[in-house]
Design a protein around this motif. Structure first.
Motif, PDB file in Angstrom:
ATOM      1  N   ASP A 166       0.820  -1.221   0.000  1.00  0.00           N
ATOM      2  CA  ASP A 166       0.000   0.000   0.000  1.00  0.00           C
ATOM      3  C   ASP A 166       0.853   1.269   0.000  1.00  0.00           C
ATOM      4  N   LYS A 170       1.651   3.748  -7.409  1.00  0.00           N
ATOM      5  CA  LYS A 170       0.923   3.007  -8.435  1.00  0.00           C
ATOM      6  C   LYS A 170       0.733   3.924  -9.641  1.00  0.00           C
ATOM      7  N   CYS A 174      -5.564   0.213 -10.089  1.00  0.00           N
ATOM      8  CA  CYS A 174      -5.660  -1.233 -10.244  1.00  0.00           C
ATOM      9  C   CYS A 174      -6.129  -1.837  -8.924  1.00  0.00           C
ATOM     10  N   GLN A 175      -6.683  -3.025  -9.016  1.00  0.00           N
ATOM     11  CA  GLN A 175      -7.138  -3.753  -7.844  1.00  0.00           C
ATOM     12  C   GLN A 175      -6.043  -4.698  -7.401  1.00  0.00           C
ATOM     13  N   ASN A 176      -5.615  -4.574  -6.150  1.00  0.00           N
ATOM     14  CA  ASN A 176      -4.511  -5.374  -5.637  1.00  0.00           C
ATOM     15  C   ASN A 176      -5.018  -6.372  -4.600  1.00  0.00           C
ATOM     16  N   GLU A 177      -4.589  -7.615  -4.734  1.00  0.00           N
ATOM     17  CA  GLU A 177      -4.866  -8.648  -3.745  1.00  0.00           C
ATOM     18  C   GLU A 177      -3.531  -9.179  -3.234  1.00  0.00           C
ATOM     19  N   SER A 202      -2.386  -8.185  -9.218  1.00  0.00           N
ATOM     20  CA  SER A 202      -2.749  -6.813  -9.585  1.00  0.00           C
ATOM     21  C   SER A 202      -3.549  -6.855 -10.882  1.00  0.00           C
ATOM     22  N   THR A 203      -4.775  -6.336 -10.828  1.00  0.00           N
ATOM     23  CA  THR A 203      -5.670  -6.398 -11.979  1.00  0.00           C
ATOM     24  C   THR A 203      -6.106  -4.986 -12.353  1.00  0.00           C
ATOM     25  N   SER A 204      -5.862  -4.614 -13.617  1.00  0.00           N
ATOM     26  CA  SER A 204      -6.321  -3.334 -14.142  1.00  0.00           C
ATOM     27  C   SER A 204      -7.312  -3.604 -15.273  1.00  0.00           C
ATOM     28  N   GLN A 208      -3.578  -8.303 -16.140  1.00  0.00           N
ATOM     29  CA  GLN A 208      -3.415  -8.884 -14.808  1.00  0.00           C
ATOM     30  C   GLN A 208      -1.958  -9.310 -14.646  1.00  0.00           C
TER      31      GLN A 208
END
Length: 375
Positions: A166, A170, A174-177, A202-204, A208
């Protein structure tokens, strides 16, 4: 290229640094640690299973502390070791081996997919934790005589990994898991094995990028559970120095601005998105390497050149050199000759004998010839 520029815990980071072959950033983490007694009241009261802890400091080549971790004072940290050798050893046959990160990319946009296929770059979507374990880890463990027992999330390590991720710059939304997954294994004779997997996805909108890296623990059966708890405690209580993170974020923000400004108007939107996602891959695949190891941004010079050539092919650019100054530029490809004036304006032409210095229509400006440069 990337390179991701992701959340390696300190031990996996050191292992990755030593296993990276001829990478230009291979030695960015100095091969030294220091320790001090861990005076906080953070160890459990069960002194039969827990040992006195010390804080081990991990430093860069300049001697600056980049992170600290608490380990039992009887454990030894091996900052110099070959691939496959333990990075940590301790009494009661304790041995921890760190394995290099595995990085993957998947794109959903058909044009980008075609570009990746043409470049010979494989793509793989994240299959899910259970399928990943079955596809990648189970076969490897079975070859080494271990059978799968169970897997579970280790939330305290997930929290530490996610905090670090975090803090990083960035380039695009994007969505980070981020997850830390513990897997347990056993041989037919009852010998236990613990394999900790750090996972980042990481998915945008169009891409991915995901990675995982593993640390394996073995110990005498009677001391295995306490060693596993001590390892989890140490990784969950890593303390990162903020200065390297701030310096890394500043570099990434500057690179992002320079890169976008370099593209022409026609390709700006698509190219900027593509490069931002490439930088995102670096951020999440090797971010800790950049932040902790003073700029371990790219795996090696060869991959840099391949990446630059790949991007230039998509943007229809070619590299040219000013014959007078030696400075290089990126210009539109497909022409035989290029000339540039003192204002940075260039002319491209397919006429071999054209010289703008002899052209009265050019208002007596001074033009220097640009020669196309091979990669």
């Amino acid at each position: 290229m990337m390179r991701l520029k992701i959340l390696l815990p300190i031990l996996a980071l050191a292992a990755c640094n030593q296993h990276s072959g001829n990478s230009s950033s291979q030695n960015s983490l100095a091969n030294n640690t220091s320790s001090k007694e861990y005076k906080e009241n953070s160890t459990p009261s069960n002194q039969q299973n827990w040992q006195k802890l010390k804080m081990f400091s991990f430093r860069d080549q300049s001697g600056n502390t980049v992170a600290e971790m608490p380990f039992p004072e009887t454990w030894q940290i091996h900052t110099k070791h070959a691939q496959g050798e333990p990075s940590i050893t301790g009494p009661n046959q304790i041995s921890i081996i760190d394995y290099p990160p595995q990085n993957f990319t998947y794109v959903t946009e058909p044009q980008l997919q075609q570009s990746y296929y043409q470049a010979g770059q494989p793509m793989r979507p994240m299959p899910g934790v259970e399928q990943l374990i079955q596809q990648d880890i189970v076969p490897w463990c079975m070859r080494n005589g271990y059978s799968f027992v169970k897997h579970y999330e280790v939330p305290e390590i997930t929290k530490a990994d996610k905090w670090y991720n975090d803090q990083l710059y960035k380039a695009v939304p994007c969505q980070n898991e981020v997850m830390a997954i513990g897997t347990e294994w056993k041989k037919d004779n009852g010998t236990p094995y613990f394999l900790l997997m750090h996972l980042m996805v990481s998915t945008s909108a169009q891409m991915q990028n995901w990675s995982y890296w593993l640390s394996g623990l073995t110990a005498k059966t009677t001391h295995f559970e306490s060693a596993k708890k001590q390892l989890i405690f140490s990784l969950a209580n890593v303390r990162y120095a903020l200065e390297p993170i701030a310096a890394y974020n500043q570099r990434e923000a500057q690179k992002a601005g320079q890169s976008w400004a370099a593209h022409n108007q026609r390709m700006a939107q698509n190219q900027a998105a593509f490069e931002a996602q490439q930088r995102a891959f670096v951020n999440k695949s090797n971010a800790i390497n950049d932040a902790i190891m003073n700029g371990w941004r790219e795996r090696n010079a060869s991959s840099d050149r391949q990446h630059e050539q790949f991007i230039d092919a998509i943007t229809e650019k070619t590299k040219v050199t000013n014959t007078a100054t030696g400075q290089t530029y990126k210009v539109q490809s497909g022409y035989n000759q290029y000339w540039m004036n003192n204002n940075g304006e260039y002319i491209s032409t397919n006429q071999y004998d054209y010289n703008p210095n002899l052209d009265d229509a050019m208002n007596n400006q001074q033009w220097e010839e640009l020669k196309e440069t091979k990669y």
